[in-house]
Design an enzyme around this catalytic site. Sequence first.
Site, PDB file in Angstrom:
ATOM      1  N   GLU A 162       5.418  14.437   2.302  1.00  0.00           N
ATOM      2  CA  GLU A 162       4.223  15.028   2.911  1.00  0.00           C
ATOM      3  C   GLU A 162       3.018  14.094   2.902  1.00  0.00           C
ATOM      4  O   GLU A 162       1.921  14.472   2.462  1.00  0.00           O
ATOM      5  CB  GLU A 162       3.891  16.367   2.244  1.00  0.00           C
ATOM      6  CG  GLU A 162       4.964  17.411   2.509  1.00  0.00           C
ATOM      7  CD  GLU A 162       4.531  18.859   2.274  1.00  0.00           C
ATOM      8  OE1 GLU A 162       3.467  19.068   1.670  1.00  0.00           O
ATOM      9  OE2 GLU A 162       5.269  19.757   2.684  1.00  0.00           O
ATOM     10  N   GLU A 365      12.425  20.945   3.151  1.00  0.00           N
ATOM     11  CA  GLU A 365      11.800  22.084   2.475  1.00  0.00           C
ATOM     12  C   GLU A 365      11.599  23.208   3.477  1.00  0.00           C
ATOM     13  O   GLU A 365      11.282  22.957   4.645  1.00  0.00           O
ATOM     14  CB  GLU A 365      10.426  21.731   1.872  1.00  0.00           C
ATOM     15  CG  GLU A 365      10.484  20.916   0.624  1.00  0.00           C
ATOM     16  CD  GLU A 365       9.111  20.641   0.015  1.00  0.00           C
ATOM     17  OE1 GLU A 365       8.224  21.510   0.074  1.00  0.00           O
ATOM     18  OE2 GLU A 365       8.945  19.525  -0.509  1.00  0.00           O
TER      19      GLU A 365
END
Length: 465
Positions: A162, A365
């Site tokens: 991320e 995720e």
Amino acid sequence: MQFKFPKNFLWGGSTSAYQFEGAFDTDGKGPSVQDTRKNYPKDTTDFKVASDHYHNWKEDIALMAEMGFKSYRFSIAWTRILPNGFGEVNQKGIEFYNNLIDELVKYNIEPIVTIFHFDMPAKLEENGGWLNRENIDNFANYAKILFENFGDRVKKWLTINEQNIMIIYGEIVGINFPEGKNKVQTKYQINHHMMLAQAKAIALCHKIVKNGQIGPAPNILSVYPNSNKPIDQLAAMNMRIFKNWFFLDTCIFGRYNNLVIEYLKTNKIMFEILKGDMETITANKPDFIAFNYYATATAQMPLEDLDFDALPDQQRMKSMLGMFQQVSNENLQKTQFGWEIDPVGLRNTLRELYDRYNLPLLITENGIGGYDELINGFVDDTYRIEYYQQHIKQMALAIKDGVNLIGFNPWSAIDLVSTHEGVKKRYGFVYVNRDEFDYKDLKRYPKKSFYWYKELLEKNSIEID
Ligand code: BG6
């Protein structure tokens, strides 16, 4: 109608080192920014013990194997390998991950390793962290050590988890911004250094790891316009670029997206690019795109007289003056923690990503955080099963649409500590018996979703209408 997933589809689960391992100073591990961090939100635990996976790894992997995992996506703690972030290698750290990887291989579970997940070594943060160009080479050196030690068994690598969230909302995931410098400029300078660090890691992976594949792992979402006003469509497009494409365009197309560059130049906050930097980035492209998906976003053009500073923190962070303002979507339900739920949005996101980049996609995720209660040794998390059923169905439809999706590694394999909402916000298929501040016995209890996931993996198919 039953949809059969491809034979080698990578069904698994996901965790990150600092949220799962605990043992924050055991066997020579050095401190990371997550250990030295002072700003834990009120009433939430730190990461010192987490789920104590460091002492329960065998049992944890056995549970993953029982569910039928084909892959397991986890991160390596930089400070377990190099306590200061550079210098001498901590052999105990190498040993821990060697054992873990060997155990996965024993069960035919493919390890998918994230090199960096929000846990900069504290020593490197002291010398400027990602803002200091020297740390690009420190990162590359750390990645090289991982490839040399584990590359014989680990063939799928993720560079930085991320990166886009770290840049956009860095404060909540442990990035410190130096006083006196323009914060936006600092963020984009950090981003540039991460791009270079990633490119160097890609080069090393391709050189050292036989048949190795490597990709980025940003958080990607579709953005809807809040109305059919053309100006809101423009806002949605702006947000897609600032949030998603700016990051992926750079590593895949080898160029920074013009919209962001013009914005930075107009505001006289352009970051520094040195001679040769773009060549390094262009020469080293990823093999696939891993991405995290929780929900979509909805955007509108901010009103000209909007008092930006008066917006609540989260909304201010999720908006940009003159570009887009993120608003909530009344068509979507929310989790117990207020996150929007949008299964169709996952299909939209997969389609957009594949249309734009045409690379294999891997979900690293996706999941739902909620308050789970252990009653007589069992957790009834039917809400989680429903969430996954809906999302997995949309994955199936996206594959039918022609998207090359290679795996699903939801968050999280087993309960762990949330980034900023503590232990009470649980994500796992397995309950870990501890409370926010009482570590209890840390015993593992498979939840209802554990058995549902196991059955799904056995069947490798899902009902679609
Ligand atoms: C992702 C992160 O942003 O979302 C994870 O990669 C994180 O580290 C997950 O835990 C869920 O977010 P949160 O804040 O609920 O823990």
